[in-house]
Design an enzyme around this catalytic site. Structure first.
Site, PDB file in Angstrom:
ATOM      1  N   ASN A  28       3.871  14.630   5.977  1.00 51.64           N
ATOM      2  CA  ASN A  28       4.841  15.535   6.643  1.00 51.64           C
ATOM      3  C   ASN A  28       5.701  15.038   7.865  1.00 51.64           C
ATOM      4  O   ASN A  28       6.392  15.687   8.303  1.00 51.64           O
ATOM      5  CB  ASN A  28       3.936  16.690   7.025  1.00 51.64           C
ATOM      6  CG  ASN A  28       2.949  16.522   8.178  1.00 51.64           C
ATOM      7  OD1 ASN A  28       1.804  15.966   7.798  1.00 51.64           O
ATOM      8  ND2 ASN A  28       3.216  16.790   9.238  1.00 51.64           N
ATOM      9  N   THR A  29       5.302  13.951   8.175  1.00 56.42           N
ATOM     10  CA  THR A  29       5.746  13.022   9.171  1.00 56.42           C
ATOM     11  C   THR A  29       5.853  11.482   9.180  1.00 56.42           C
ATOM     12  O   THR A  29       5.128  11.280   7.985  1.00 56.42           O
ATOM     13  CB  THR A  29       5.272  13.432  10.530  1.00 56.42           C
ATOM     14  OG1 THR A  29       6.042  13.102  11.793  1.00 56.42           O
ATOM     15  CG2 THR A  29       3.892  13.130  10.631  1.00 56.42           C
ATOM     16  N   GLY A  30       6.664  10.914   9.944  1.00 59.85           N
ATOM     17  CA  GLY A  30       6.289   9.395  10.081  1.00 59.85           C
ATOM     18  C   GLY A  30       6.569   8.731   8.465  1.00 59.85           C
ATOM     19  O   GLY A  30       7.650   9.112   8.012  1.00 59.85           O
ATOM     20  N   ILE A  31       5.776   7.695   8.640  1.00 65.01           N
ATOM     21  CA  ILE A  31       6.384   6.767   7.385  1.00 65.01           C
ATOM     22  C   ILE A  31       5.815   7.481   6.209  1.00 65.01           C
ATOM     23  O   ILE A  31       6.374   7.182   5.119  1.00 65.01           O
ATOM     24  CB  ILE A  31       5.508   5.307   7.570  1.00 65.01           C
ATOM     25  CG1 ILE A  31       4.122   5.532   7.523  1.00 65.01           C
ATOM     26  CG2 ILE A  31       6.075   4.675   8.739  1.00 65.01           C
ATOM     27  CD1 ILE A  31       3.252   4.104   7.363  1.00 65.01           C
ATOM     28  N   GLY A  32       4.847   8.413   6.070  1.00 60.98           N
ATOM     29  CA  GLY A  32       4.529   9.202   4.868  1.00 60.98           C
ATOM     30  C   GLY A  32       5.716  10.063   4.281  1.00 60.98           C
ATOM     31  O   GLY A  32       5.977  10.182   3.451  1.00 60.98           O
ATOM     32  N   GLY A  45      -0.670  12.767   4.198  1.00 58.91           N
ATOM     33  CA  GLY A  45      -0.043  12.632   5.603  1.00 58.91           C
ATOM     34  C   GLY A  45       1.527  12.366   5.488  1.00 58.91           C
ATOM     35  O   GLY A  45       1.804  11.647   6.025  1.00 58.91           O
ATOM     36  N   TYR A  83     -11.506   2.284  15.104  1.00 54.31           N
ATOM     37  CA  TYR A  83     -10.133   2.242  14.200  1.00 54.31           C
ATOM     38  C   TYR A  83     -10.266   1.233  13.581  1.00 54.31           C
ATOM     39  O   TYR A  83      -9.784   1.055  12.206  1.00 54.31           O
ATOM     40  CB  TYR A  83      -9.090   2.427  15.113  1.00 54.31           C
ATOM     41  CG  TYR A  83      -7.594   2.329  14.598  1.00 54.31           C
ATOM     42  CD1 TYR A  83      -7.302   3.411  13.760  1.00 54.31           C
ATOM     43  CD2 TYR A  83      -6.937   1.256  14.639  1.00 54.31           C
ATOM     44  CE1 TYR A  83      -6.044   3.163  13.027  1.00 54.31           C
ATOM     45  CE2 TYR A  83      -5.666   1.267  14.100  1.00 54.31           C
ATOM     46  CZ  TYR A  83      -5.196   2.351  13.227  1.00 54.31           C
ATOM     47  OH  TYR A  83      -4.154   2.189  12.556  1.00 54.31           O
TER      48      TYR A  83
END
Length: 328
Positions: free
Chosen positions: A25-29, A23, A182
Site C-alpha cells: 500500500n506504500t513505499g517500494i511495495g 505490504g 531487526y
C-alpha cells in the site's frame, strides 16, 4: 537521492501472470505493484491496512487506466503479525487464484520497541520472517504448479549486523535490542531464500533475497520510539540526500522478479540489481537448515510438507471477491 542506484532495464512483460506483493500500500511495495500492473500482470496487494491498500490500488488503476496492455489489481487482507490472518489470506488466494507466478515478500517492520505478535513472537522476527515463512509455505503447492515462478524476499544489508541466528533466544526473551532484533529478522530472510532455493531445485521455482538500499519509506516510523525523540525526522529529512526514493528502492525487487538475466539463478542475494555476497552466516547451509526446522515448528507446520502436498481444487479462472470479504 541515493548514492548508488541500480536500475532494472528489463522490458519483460507479465501478461497472463499473477503476482502477490505483501505490504504494497506504500513505499517500494506500491512501486513494485505499479510496475507489475504496467507490465500486464494481475497483481494481488496483500496488506494489513485495507483502507490504505484500497486507496493505493485505486491510485494505480487511475495511473494505468489509459495504458495499453495494463494489468489489473485487487486487494486482500494480510496481517503478518497474526498466523490466523496468514492462514485465512492463503486460503482465500488458493480459492480464487488458479496460478501464482510471483510472490514478493516485501512487507516489514523495523527497529520497533519491544512487542509481541498475536502468537507471542518477537514482532520483527514474527512479521519479517515467520509470517512470510508460513504464507510462502501455504502457497507453495500452487506456486510450484504455476512454474516457472519466482519468490522474492526483501531483506537488508543490516543482516550483516547479526552475528548469528540466536537459536537460544529467537524471541528476544532474555534481552532485546531493536537494531539487533531487526538484523536477526533480515538474516532470517536471506537464510530462508537460500534454503528454499535449495529445496525447490528442479521445480522451476527460483528464489531471491535482496537489499533495496536505504529508502525513504514508513519503515523509519518507530525510530524515535526505539532510539531518541526526533531521529525519525532526522532520517527522513536530513538524510534525504543519501537515501533512495521508493522508485529507486524498488528496482532490485523488480529486477529479481522479471529480469531474464537471473531466471535460472536461485537462492542468491542481490543489491543494486546485481548479485552480491551476503554475510558468512547468511551463506551457512547448516544455519539455514536449522532456521527452517525452527520456523516449521514455530508456525506449526510439522505435519505438512509444502513440497509434496497436493495442490487441491485450483479454480479454472481467477475469481474476484469483494475486498471486504478478504478481511473476514
Amino acid at each position: 537521492m541515493g548514492l548508488f542506484n541500480g536500475k532494472c532495464m528489463s522490458t519483460a512483460r507479465l501478461d497472463g501472470k499473477t503476482a502477490i506483493v505483501t505490504g504494497s500500500n506504500t513505499g517500494i511495495g506500491k512501486v513494485t505493484a505499479h510496475d507489475f500492473v504496467k507490465r500486464g500482470a494481475r497483481v494481488i496487494m496483500a496488506c494489513r491496512d485495507l483502507k490504505k491498500a484500497q486507496e493505493a490500488a485505486e491510485d494505480i488503476r487511475q495511473q494505468t487506466k489509459d495504458l495499453q496492455g495494463a494489468g489489473v489489481v485487487r486487494v486482500v487482507h494480510l496481517d503478518l503479525a497474526s498466523l490466523t490472518s496468514v492462514r485465512k489470506c492463503s486460503e482465500l488466494l488458493l480459492k480464487t487464484e488458479p496460478a501464482i507466478h510471483l510472490l514478493i515478500n516485501n512487507a516489514g517492520i523495523m527497529a520497533c520497541p519491544k512487542a509481541l505478535t498475536e502468537d507471542g513472537f518477537e514482532m520483527q522476527l514474527g512479521v519479517n520472517h515467520l509470517g512470510h515463512f508460513l504464507f510462502t509455505c501455504l502457497l507453495l503447492p500452487r506456486i510450484i504448479r504455476s512454474a516457472p515462478a519466482r519468490i522474492v524476499i526483501v531483506s537488508s544489508l543490516v543482516h550483516q549486523l547479526a552475528l548469528n541466528m540466536n537459536f537460544d533466544d529467537l524471541n528476544s526473551e532474555k534481552s532485546y535490542n531493536a537494531t539487533l532484533a531487526y538484523a536477526q529478522s533480515k538474516l532470517a530472510n536471506v537464510l530462508f531464500a537460500k534454503e528454499l532455493g535449495e529445496r525447490l531445485k528442479g521445480t522451476g521455482v527460483t528464489t531471491y533475497s535482496l537489499h533495496p538500499g536505504v529508502v525513504a519509506t514508513e519503515l523509519s516510523r518507530h525510530f524515535s520510539d526505539s532510539y531518541f525523540p526526533g531521529v525519525t525526522w532526522l532520517f527522513n529529512n536530513v538524510a534525504r540526500f543519501v537515501i533512495k526514493s521508493p522508485e529507486q528502492g524498488a528496482q532490485t525487487t523488480i529486477y529479481c522478479a522479471v529480469s531474464e538475466e537471473v531466471a535460472e539463478d536461485t537462492g542468491f542475494y542481490y543489491s543494486e540489481c546485481r548479485k552480491k555476497m551476503p554475510s558468512g552466516k547468511a551463506r551457512n547451509r547448516d544455519i539455514a537448515k536449522r532456521l527452517w526446522e525452527e520456523s516449521i515448528r514455530m508456525v506449526q507446520l510439522t505435519d505438512w510438507d509444502p513440497f509434496t502436498a497436493e495442490d487441491k481444487n485450483p479454480p479454472s479462472k481467477p475469481i474476484d471477491i469483494e475486498e471486504e470479504i478478504a478481511a473476514k
